[in-house]
Design a protein around this motif. Sequence first.
Motif, PDB file in Angstrom:
ATOM      1  N   CYS A   6      10.771 -13.720  53.660  1.00  0.00           N
ATOM      2  CA  CYS A   6      11.818 -14.097  52.706  1.00  0.00           C
ATOM      3  C   CYS A   6      11.320 -15.212  51.793  1.00  0.00           C
ATOM      4  O   CYS A   6      10.731 -16.182  52.260  1.00  0.00           O
ATOM      5  CB  CYS A   6      13.081 -14.521  53.427  1.00  0.00           C
ATOM      6  N   CYS A  17      17.130 -11.860  56.152  1.00  0.00           N
ATOM      7  CA  CYS A  17      17.549 -13.170  55.643  1.00  0.00           C
ATOM      8  C   CYS A  17      18.375 -12.971  54.376  1.00  0.00           C
ATOM      9  O   CYS A  17      19.531 -12.566  54.444  1.00  0.00           O
ATOM     10  CB  CYS A  17      16.308 -14.033  55.423  1.00  0.00           C
ATOM     11  N   CYS A  18      17.777 -13.206  53.232  1.00  0.00           N
ATOM     12  CA  CYS A  18      18.536 -13.116  51.990  1.00  0.00           C
ATOM     13  C   CYS A  18      18.747 -11.678  51.522  1.00  0.00           C
ATOM     14  O   CYS A  18      19.665 -11.413  50.740  1.00  0.00           O
ATOM     15  CB  CYS A  18      17.828 -13.915  50.907  1.00  0.00           C
TER      16      CYS A  18
HETATM   17 ZN   LIG Z   1      16.023 -16.021  52.809  1.00  0.00          ZN
END
Ligand SMILES: [Zn+2]
Length: 131
Positions: A6, A17-18
Amino acid sequence: MKDMPCPCDSRLKYAQCCGPLHQSFADHDLLSAPDAQALMRSRYSAYTLDLLDYLLASWHPDTRPSSLAPNEPGLRWLGLQLKKHVQQDAEHASVEFVARSKLGGRAQRLHEISRFIRVDGAWLYLDGEVS
Ligand SMILES: [Zn+2]
């Protein structure tokens, strides 16, 4: 792209994650960051990936710019360091961070305390104080 680390420097894969936050916005127009810190990370990652719609959508309407320019050619984002996350109450939080980038051999460092506000369940970036 899913297997890449990420961009927000969490040491997780983008897909863990994102990535899902960007995806839920792309698929369902939904801002799903669970807290201001997660939104901050996802916004940094969005900057590195030129996800301008995500950046605008996660910006409070009162302070949102009318448009954003993509990254300048040659700009490299080097990393994000989260320093402090303070949640004042259910709707207000601040996140202190340092973001590093490099353009044309020149290193840039942005040290900011960002304010976030929660509107209808979605965390939004309000404004920031650069130090
Ligand atoms: Zn992230």
